[in-house]
Every structure is written in C-alpha cells, then in structure tokens.
Design a protein around this motif. Structure first.
Motif, mmCIF file in Angstrom:
data_model
loop_
_atom_site.group_PDB
_atom_site.id
_atom_site.type_symbol
_atom_site.label_atom_id
_atom_site.label_comp_id
_atom_site.label_asym_id
_atom_site.label_seq_id
_atom_site.Cartn_x
_atom_site.Cartn_y
_atom_site.Cartn_z
ATOM 1 N N ASN A 113 -92.529 10.350 -13.309
ATOM 2 C CA ASN A 113 -93.619 10.531 -12.342
ATOM 3 C C ASN A 113 -93.629 9.400 -11.320
ATOM 4 O OD1 ASN A 113 -95.946 12.706 -12.526
ATOM 5 N ND2 ASN A 113 -95.150 12.433 -14.609
ATOM 6 N N VAL A 114 -93.417 8.192 -11.779
ATOM 7 C CA VAL A 114 -93.429 7.057 -10.867
ATOM 8 C C VAL A 114 -92.134 7.011 -10.051
ATOM 9 C CG1 VAL A 114 -93.630 4.545 -10.686
ATOM 10 C CG2 VAL A 114 -94.952 5.787 -12.408
ATOM 11 N N ARG A 141 -87.746 8.317 -5.268
ATOM 12 C CA ARG A 141 -86.650 9.247 -4.959
ATOM 13 C C ARG A 141 -86.881 9.963 -3.631
ATOM 14 N NH1 ARG A 141 -83.708 8.945 -9.512
ATOM 15 N NH2 ARG A 141 -84.803 8.859 -11.518
ATOM 16 N N VAL A 142 -88.133 10.286 -3.316
ATOM 17 C CA VAL A 142 -88.393 10.999 -2.060
ATOM 18 C C VAL A 142 -88.156 10.106 -0.851
ATOM 19 C CG1 VAL A 142 -90.017 12.613 -3.117
ATOM 20 C CG2 VAL A 142 -90.886 10.503 -2.071
ATOM 21 N N ILE A 164 -84.200 1.929 -8.630
ATOM 22 C CA ILE A 164 -85.339 2.702 -9.127
ATOM 23 C C ILE A 164 -85.814 2.219 -10.496
ATOM 24 C CG2 ILE A 164 -86.091 4.984 -9.894
ATOM 25 C CD1 ILE A 164 -84.484 6.176 -7.600
ATOM 26 N N LYS A 165 -84.892 2.124 -11.463
ATOM 27 C CA LYS A 165 -85.334 1.771 -12.818
ATOM 28 C C LYS A 165 -86.009 0.415 -12.882
ATOM 29 C CE LYS A 165 -84.006 1.502 -17.671
ATOM 30 N NZ LYS A 165 -82.930 1.711 -18.673
ATOM 31 N N PRO A 166 -85.415 -0.650 -12.349
ATOM 32 C CA PRO A 166 -86.111 -1.944 -12.457
ATOM 33 C C PRO A 166 -87.448 -1.978 -11.743
ATOM 34 C CG PRO A 166 -84.164 -2.128 -11.055
ATOM 35 C CD PRO A 166 -84.092 -0.806 -11.737
ATOM 36 N N ARG A 167 -87.535 -1.310 -10.603
ATOM 37 C CA ARG A 167 -88.792 -1.304 -9.857
ATOM 38 C C ARG A 167 -89.851 -0.506 -10.604
ATOM 39 N NH1 ARG A 167 -92.411 -3.958 -6.901
ATOM 40 N NH2 ARG A 167 -93.703 -2.525 -5.686
ATOM 41 N N VAL A 168 -89.497 0.659 -11.113
ATOM 42 C CA VAL A 168 -90.461 1.489 -11.841
ATOM 43 C C VAL A 168 -90.961 0.754 -13.080
ATOM 44 C CG1 VAL A 168 -90.764 3.604 -13.179
ATOM 45 C CG2 VAL A 168 -89.600 3.681 -10.968
ATOM 46 N N ILE A 213 -98.147 2.499 -5.822
ATOM 47 C CA ILE A 213 -97.745 1.165 -5.358
ATOM 48 C C ILE A 213 -96.254 0.896 -5.507
ATOM 49 C CG2 ILE A 213 -100.037 0.265 -5.879
ATOM 50 C CD1 ILE A 213 -98.829 -1.155 -8.321
ATOM 51 N N VAL A 214 -95.491 1.820 -6.087
ATOM 52 C CA VAL A 214 -94.089 1.538 -6.396
ATOM 53 C C VAL A 214 -93.260 1.261 -5.146
ATOM 54 C CG1 VAL A 214 -93.264 3.939 -6.401
ATOM 55 C CG2 VAL A 214 -92.185 2.229 -7.909
ATOM 56 N N ASN A 215 -93.653 1.843 -4.006
ATOM 57 C CA ASN A 215 -92.932 1.591 -2.760
ATOM 58 C C ASN A 215 -93.549 0.457 -1.942
ATOM 59 O OD1 ASN A 215 -90.859 3.583 -3.018
ATOM 60 N ND2 ASN A 215 -92.371 5.170 -2.521
ATOM 61 N N ASP A 216 -94.447 -0.305 -2.575
ATOM 62 C CA ASP A 216 -95.073 -1.476 -1.959
ATOM 63 C C ASP A 216 -95.763 -1.141 -0.636
ATOM 64 O OD1 ASP A 216 -95.820 -4.141 -1.924
ATOM 65 O OD2 ASP A 216 -94.040 -4.766 -0.803
#
Length: 228
Positions: free
Chosen positions: A99-100, A105-106, A114-118, A152-155
């Motif tokens: 979900n995060v 991805r979009v 992706i993995k470390p940030r998520v 917030i994952v994309n800051d």
C-alpha cells in the motif's frame, strides 16, 4: 505554500459552497479548518487537490496555479501532495508494504529506492513489524498510520487531511495527531479539516473557521469554537 484569492464555488449556480475565500498559509504551518457540517470544509479540501475547480478565483500551491492545470497535469499535482482521508482508502488485497510502495511506484521511483524508503516511513509511524500484513488485518488506528505513511513516503511539502481521526477513539486520535505534529516539525505544511473540538483545543494551532461558505475567524493558537 498555499495562497487562495477571491475563490468562489457553487454547485447549482445559485448558492455558494464557498464565497470570496482569500488566505495565505506559510510553509511549515499546521492549520485546522473547522466549522459546522455543510459549512464548506469538504469543498475547500477538494479544491486543494483539484478534485473540483472554483467558479472563479486563484489557488496557488507551492507557487503553482493549480486552477490553470490541465486534466493531464492534475495527477502530477496529487503526487506532490500527501492526502489523508477519514476512510483510509487502502487497497484491501495488498499488504501494508505494498500500500505504501504504491505511492512511490506511480511516481516511477527506482525499485532499489522503494524498499528502504517504505520501511523507513513504516518505522516512523510504528508499523515496520506489520509490513507483510494485509491492511484488513489492522485496527483502525493502524490503518490510518498506513495511510499517513503512504501520504509522506514521497516527502511532500503539503499534507492535506480530511477528518483523519473521525473513526478513531480519543487516545488513538491523539497518537495520530502526534505523528502529524512530528511531520510538521520535519518541515511539512499541514492543513486538516476536523470536527474534533478536543483535538483542536489541545493542539493550539492556527484555526480557520468557515461558516456558510465564508471565513468567519482566522486565529493563531485558536480554539474550535463550535458546539455540535
């Protein structure tokens, strides 16, 4: 961060949902949007991420005139915002991690990032140990934490929250508010529509009150001011 000038919006061409709204919200502010049901809060929020357009007036988000954006440009605007809803809007068939990760991805983020940030943002909201769970296996408070992590994952520099604690018990709601406050302390601007008198009064932030589609009060360290 946000500037609205003489914004008007009606749905039937006769009665305004919002009328002549002008305001400025600076970077790093935490602002509560309050008012009785039907006051125009939802219309205000929808304007910010271009779900609807005003009948007239200007809206600038981080210097961009979002009213002038084409329909093809609107998804790009939304990817630069963090949006949190009362009903979470998670993908029920996906894990918490997925979900995060979907929000990254979009934006076509590289897979190696992706993995470390998520995992970093899941740790931040206290859910790193739930990464492999389906969203339907979580409590309401945990689902809202996932929604915040996704936001917030994309800051993003601007977080828009529409009644994010409406389905939560008071203790969980305050835990969620503490997360929002820590996000603001990291530099984000937060605009939150809420009916929660307890939260608004406890937080002591700027309060913009809307009534009958118009701003009737704009106070630093304000209080809720409505009994419902």
């Amino acid at each position: 961060m946000l500037k609205m000038m003489n914004v008007c919006k009606s749905y039937d061409g006769k009665q305004y949902a919002l009328h002549d709204i002008s305001l400025h919200i600076a970077r790093g502010e935490f602002v509560f949007l309050v008012g009785p049901s039907g006051a125009g809060k939802s219309t205000f929020i929808k304007l910010l991420f271009r779900e609807i357009k005003p009948d007239r007036g200007s809206i600038f988000v981080n210097g961009v005139d979002i009213v002038a954006l084409t329909n093809d440009e609107v998804p790009g605007l939304r990817r630069r915002l963090g949006i949190v809803f009362q009903d979470y809007r998670l993908l029920p068939d996906r894990t918490v991690f997925e979900n995060v990760a979907f929000a990254m991805r979009v934006t076509e983020a590289p897979n190696k990032l992706i993995k470390p940030r998520v995992m970093k943002v899941l740790d931040y909201v206290g859910l790193a140990d739930k990464a492999s769970c389906k969203s339907t296996e979580l409590s309401g408070g945990e689902q809202q934490r996932v929604a915040i992590a996704r936001a917030i994952v994309n800051d993003p520099k601007l977080i828009i929250a529409d009644e994010p604690t409406g389905n939560l018990d008071p203790n969980t709601a305050m835990e969620i508010m503490n997360i929002f406050e820590s996000i603001r302390e990291r530099g984000a601007t937060i605009i939150m529509a809420t009916h929660s008198q307890e939260i608004v009064n406890a937080m002591g932030k700027r309060v913009i009150a809307i009534e009958h589609g118009q701003i009737v009060r704009d106070e630093r360290r304000g209080r809720y001011g409505y009994e419902e």
